[in-house]
Scaffold this motif. Structure first.
Motif, PDB file in Angstrom:
ATOM      1  N   GLY A  40      37.640  18.725   5.426  1.00  0.00           N
ATOM      2  CA  GLY A  40      37.454  17.435   6.082  1.00  0.00           C
ATOM      3  C   GLY A  40      36.228  16.745   5.516  1.00  0.00           C
ATOM      4  O   GLY A  40      35.267  17.407   5.109  1.00  0.00           O
ATOM      5  N   VAL A  41      36.257  15.433   5.480  1.00  0.00           N
ATOM      6  CA  VAL A  41      35.138  14.641   4.960  1.00  0.00           C
ATOM      7  C   VAL A  41      34.412  13.993   6.129  1.00  0.00           C
ATOM      8  O   VAL A  41      35.028  13.294   6.942  1.00  0.00           O
ATOM      9  N   ILE A  42      33.109  14.236   6.214  1.00  0.00           N
ATOM     10  CA  ILE A  42      32.273  13.617   7.242  1.00  0.00           C
ATOM     11  C   ILE A  42      31.460  12.507   6.580  1.00  0.00           C
ATOM     12  O   ILE A  42      30.567  12.772   5.778  1.00  0.00           O
ATOM     13  N   GLY A  43      31.792  11.280   6.906  1.00  0.00           N
ATOM     14  CA  GLY A  43      31.156  10.123   6.280  1.00  0.00           C
ATOM     15  C   GLY A  43      32.074   9.539   5.224  1.00  0.00           C
ATOM     16  O   GLY A  43      32.190  10.084   4.135  1.00  0.00           O
ATOM     17  N   THR A  44      32.751   8.428   5.540  1.00  0.00           N
ATOM     18  CA  THR A  44      33.734   7.849   4.623  1.00  0.00           C
ATOM     19  C   THR A  44      33.257   6.529   4.032  1.00  0.00           C
ATOM     20  O   THR A  44      34.037   5.607   3.813  1.00  0.00           O
ATOM     21  N   GLY A  45      31.945   6.443   3.776  1.00  0.00           N
ATOM     22  CA  GLY A  45      31.391   5.273   3.110  1.00  0.00           C
ATOM     23  C   GLY A  45      31.675   5.312   1.622  1.00  0.00           C
ATOM     24  O   GLY A  45      32.646   5.914   1.164  1.00  0.00           O
ATOM     25  N   ASP A  46      30.801   4.696   0.836  1.00  0.00           N
ATOM     26  CA  ASP A  46      31.043   4.576  -0.600  1.00  0.00           C
ATOM     27  C   ASP A  46      31.229   5.935  -1.268  1.00  0.00           C
ATOM     28  O   ASP A  46      32.154   6.125  -2.054  1.00  0.00           O
ATOM     29  N   ARG A  47      30.339   6.895  -0.968  1.00  0.00           N
ATOM     30  CA  ARG A  47      30.415   8.187  -1.642  1.00  0.00           C
ATOM     31  C   ARG A  47      31.518   9.069  -1.058  1.00  0.00           C
ATOM     32  O   ARG A  47      32.373   9.564  -1.791  1.00  0.00           O
ATOM     33  N   GLY A  48      31.490   9.279   0.242  1.00  0.00           N
ATOM     34  CA  GLY A  48      32.499  10.133   0.849  1.00  0.00           C
ATOM     35  C   GLY A  48      33.905   9.589   0.657  1.00  0.00           C
ATOM     36  O   GLY A  48      34.821  10.323   0.267  1.00  0.00           O
ATOM     37  N   GLY A  49      34.068   8.299   0.911  1.00  0.00           N
ATOM     38  CA  GLY A  49      35.372   7.679   0.713  1.00  0.00           C
ATOM     39  C   GLY A  49      35.805   7.708  -0.740  1.00  0.00           C
ATOM     40  O   GLY A  49      36.987   7.911  -1.052  1.00  0.00           O
ATOM     41  N   GLY A  50      34.837   7.526  -1.638  1.00  0.00           N
ATOM     42  CA  GLY A  50      35.149   7.549  -3.068  1.00  0.00           C
ATOM     43  C   GLY A  50      35.591   8.916  -3.564  1.00  0.00           C
ATOM     44  O   GLY A  50      36.359   9.024  -4.530  1.00  0.00           O
ATOM     45  N   LEU A  51      35.118   9.977  -2.913  1.00  0.00           N
ATOM     46  CA  LEU A  51      35.494  11.331  -3.330  1.00  0.00           C
ATOM     47  C   LEU A  51      36.825  11.778  -2.742  1.00  0.00           C
ATOM     48  O   LEU A  51      37.404  12.769  -3.224  1.00  0.00           O
ATOM     49  N   MET A  52      37.317  11.078  -1.736  1.00  0.00           N
ATOM     50  CA  MET A  52      38.560  11.522  -1.098  1.00  0.00           C
ATOM     51  C   MET A  52      39.744  11.538  -2.068  1.00  0.00           C
ATOM     52  O   MET A  52      40.492  12.530  -2.115  1.00  0.00           O
ATOM     53  N   PRO A  53      39.956  10.516  -2.897  1.00  0.00           N
ATOM     54  CA  PRO A  53      41.049  10.605  -3.879  1.00  0.00           C
ATOM     55  C   PRO A  53      40.814  11.712  -4.912  1.00  0.00           C
ATOM     56  O   PRO A  53      41.778  12.282  -5.427  1.00  0.00           O
ATOM     57  N   VAL A  54      39.554  12.007  -5.208  1.00  0.00           N
ATOM     58  CA  VAL A  54      39.245  13.077  -6.156  1.00  0.00           C
ATOM     59  C   VAL A  54      39.605  14.436  -5.560  1.00  0.00           C
ATOM     60  O   VAL A  54      40.151  15.309  -6.247  1.00  0.00           O
ATOM     61  N   ILE A  55      39.302  14.613  -4.272  1.00  0.00           N
ATOM     62  CA  ILE A  55      39.674  15.868  -3.591  1.00  0.00           C
ATOM     63  C   ILE A  55      41.172  16.104  -3.711  1.00  0.00           C
ATOM     64  O   ILE A  55      41.622  17.242  -3.922  1.00  0.00           O
ATOM     65  N   ASP A  56      41.967  15.046  -3.607  1.00  0.00           N
ATOM     66  CA  ASP A  56      43.421  15.175  -3.700  1.00  0.00           C
ATOM     67  C   ASP A  56      43.870  15.706  -5.058  1.00  0.00           C
ATOM     68  O   ASP A  56      44.994  16.198  -5.190  1.00  0.00           O
ATOM     69  N   GLU A  57      43.004  15.591  -6.068  1.00  0.00           N
ATOM     70  CA  GLU A  57      43.360  16.050  -7.415  1.00  0.00           C
ATOM     71  C   GLU A  57      42.998  17.513  -7.658  1.00  0.00           C
ATOM     72  O   GLU A  57      43.359  18.071  -8.696  1.00  0.00           O
ATOM     73  N   ILE A  58      42.288  18.137  -6.709  1.00  0.00           N
ATOM     74  CA  ILE A  58      41.781  19.489  -6.924  1.00  0.00           C
ATOM     75  C   ILE A  58      42.762  20.516  -6.362  1.00  0.00           C
ATOM     76  O   ILE A  58      43.060  20.506  -5.164  1.00  0.00           O
ATOM     77  N   PRO A  59      43.268  21.409  -7.216  1.00  0.00           N
ATOM     78  CA  PRO A  59      44.141  22.475  -6.710  1.00  0.00           C
ATOM     79  C   PRO A  59      43.413  23.300  -5.647  1.00  0.00           C
ATOM     80  O   PRO A  59      42.219  23.556  -5.770  1.00  0.00           O
ATOM     81  N   ASN A  60      44.133  23.685  -4.616  1.00  0.00           N
ATOM     82  CA  ASN A  60      43.628  24.519  -3.529  1.00  0.00           C
ATOM     83  C   ASN A  60      42.790  23.767  -2.501  1.00  0.00           C
ATOM     84  O   ASN A  60      42.466  24.324  -1.452  1.00  0.00           O
ATOM     85  N   LEU A  61      42.384  22.513  -2.788  1.00  0.00           N
ATOM     86  CA  LEU A  61      41.696  21.719  -1.773  1.00  0.00           C
ATOM     87  C   LEU A  61      42.715  20.841  -1.064  1.00  0.00           C
ATOM     88  O   LEU A  61      43.414  20.039  -1.703  1.00  0.00           O
ATOM     89  N   ASN A  62      42.801  20.978   0.231  1.00  0.00           N
ATOM     90  CA  ASN A  62      43.789  20.268   1.025  1.00  0.00           C
ATOM     91  C   ASN A  62      43.062  19.398   2.048  1.00  0.00           C
ATOM     92  O   ASN A  62      42.565  19.887   3.063  1.00  0.00           O
ATOM     93  N   LEU A  63      42.974  18.115   1.764  1.00  0.00           N
ATOM     94  CA  LEU A  63      42.263  17.179   2.644  1.00  0.00           C
ATOM     95  C   LEU A  63      43.109  16.904   3.876  1.00  0.00           C
ATOM     96  O   LEU A  63      44.219  16.372   3.768  1.00  0.00           O
ATOM     97  N   ILE A  64      42.584  17.277   5.053  1.00  0.00           N
ATOM     98  CA  ILE A  64      43.379  17.113   6.279  1.00  0.00           C
ATOM     99  C   ILE A  64      42.695  16.247   7.336  1.00  0.00           C
ATOM    100  O   ILE A  64      43.323  15.895   8.329  1.00  0.00           O
ATOM    101  N   ALA A  65      41.411  15.907   7.128  1.00  0.00           N
ATOM    102  CA  ALA A  65      40.716  15.152   8.177  1.00  0.00           C
ATOM    103  C   ALA A  65      39.538  14.392   7.589  1.00  0.00           C
ATOM    104  O   ALA A  65      39.012  14.744   6.520  1.00  0.00           O
ATOM    105  N   CYS A  66      39.123  13.360   8.298  1.00  0.00           N
ATOM    106  CA  CYS A  66      37.900  12.650   7.926  1.00  0.00           C
ATOM    107  C   CYS A  66      37.261  12.088   9.193  1.00  0.00           C
ATOM    108  O   CYS A  66      37.909  11.960  10.230  1.00  0.00           O
TER     109      CYS A  66
END
Length: 400
Positions: A40-66
């Motif tokens: 889960g991502v805590i803080g969805t501003g410029d940095r946190g929000g910007g990393l969310m699409p990158v997390i989706d590209e990482i094998p074994n990382l499953n983004l389920i919450a923010c």
């Protein structure tokens, strides 16, 4: 209560109420290489929000919450993800979710320590954006908590994960540029660093980087990356620092400086200079590592080796000892150091995934992040108090 007072107290309370809930301690989590790490991502501003699409590209990382305390930021974060996410306005409720194995913390600097202490209490693995923690007490409290935890903690100094930067550090430590005498680091931009505010009552919440209560300004937000690099290359921490800065260009009510100039003293007489401007972007981001046999120059994703001596008449076709390839001389910078590498932010998240899956210590771990954070606070104290600040003896034995 008047609306103005209510909004102001609510906004500041959201920043300040980060350590009020005690969360039951859980055992450290274990995984196999085929497992998914729910994050889960805590803080969805410029940095946190910007990393969310990158997390989706990482094998074994499953983004389920923010999570974000600002509804419009939370909504935007949810929209950035490739799958449906659970949204939270209170990070503590996110930490209560036992399906979440890890969190990425990208909140204002002043909240890092309290949020990450709660996350460690909840048994979560942590990718904590730089700078690790604000102030000596924030660093100390987080350090004490990390001693009790088996969770993986990676600090978001992404260049520490860059395979290019790793190669450069190895070259330097192997003597490629000889004895290091100095570092010259800069991160110059031309802009006021101000974010648009939909409601004046949210000014300090959105533009927190400009207020000392929440921010370390340019030193914490930019210089910390390069300070971490110098610590890494030298395998040392600064002995003392002096510096100056000011609010000399953007006279808009901010409290953090719009230009900073710091000189850190490291063992063996090595000096490291750090400059950040917001009124001139000449050469943008750059690190020069100077030795008695040559210089290595780095930018975000490239590096060059410039040997000492007069090489103006060197002919193309010579073999370069750095890359082993035919030399291509770049005027003013030297010989390119060519290493295949992924973008540093993506590589850092890949490394985090590997560390969690394999229960291994990250390259950019809590200790390296804490050392950079201490050096950041030293620089701030030097500028704000107009004094030479020395490394504190009570930080000689950080968690390891």
């Amino acid at each position: 209560m008047k609306r103005r007072s209510f909004v102001k107290r609510s906004s500041m309370g959201a920043l300040g109420a980060m350590a009020t809930m005690s969360i039951p301690s859980l055992n450290a989590l274990s995984f196999s290489k085929n497992d998914q790490i729910n994050i889960g991502v805590i803080g969805t501003g410029d940095r946190g929000g910007g990393l969310m699409p990158v997390i989706d590209e990482i094998p074994n990382l499953n983004l389920i919450a923010c999570c974000d305390i600002l509804p419009f930021r939370l909504e935007k974060g949810i929209e950035r993800a490739s799958r449906k996410l659970k949204g939270y306005s209170d990070y503590r409720k996110m930490l209560d979710n036992k399906d979440i194995d890890a969190v990425l913390v990208a909140t204002p600097f002043s909240t890092h320590s309290a949020i990450e202490i709660d996350a460690l209490d909840a048994g979560k693995h942590i990718y904590g954006e730089k700078t690790t923690a604000k102030g000596y007490q924030g660093i100390k409290k987080l350090n004490d908590k990390k001693k009790e935890s088996k969770s993986i903690f990676q600090t978001g100094h992404q260049y520490h994960s860059s395979r290019l930067y790793t190669h450069v550090v190895e070259l330097i430590q192997q003597g490629k540029i000889g004895n290091i005498t100095a570092f010259e680091c800069q991160w110059n931009r031309h802009g006021n660093w101000r974010r648009p505010v939909p409601d004046p009552e949210l000014e300090r919440l959105i533009n927190w980087r400009m207020y000392r209560e929440y921010s370390g300004g340019l030193v914490a937000e930019l210089c910390s990356h390069q300070i971490d690099f110098v610590n890494w290359v030298l395998d040392a921490v600064p002995e003392q620092v002096m510096g100056a800065g000011g609010i000399d260009y953007w006279k808009d009510g901010r409290e953090t400086y719009d230009n900073i100039h710091l000189i850190y003293n490291y063992p063996n007489g090595v000096k490291a200079k750090f400059t950040c401007l917001t009124s001139n972007a000449m050469n943008d981001y750059q690190i020069n590592v100077l030795g008695d046999k040559g210089t290595i120059i780095l930018d975000y994703e490239n590096a060059w080796f410039y040997p000492e001596g007069n090489f103006d008449d060197r002919e193309l076709g010579d073999v370069d000892g750095v890359s082993g390839a035919t030399m291509q001389w770049v005027k003013g910078k030297g010989i390119p150091i060519e290493v295949g590498h992924t973008h540093s932010s993506k590589q850092a998240l890949m490394d985090f995934s590997d560390s969690v899956l394999n229960n291994t210590r990250p390259k950019s771990d809590f200790v390296t992040g804490a050392k950079a954070a201490i050096a950041v606070q030293m620089g701030l104290d030097a500028m704000y108090n107009n004094e030479i600040v020395k490394w504190r003896n009570d930080f000689k034995n950080l968690y390891s």
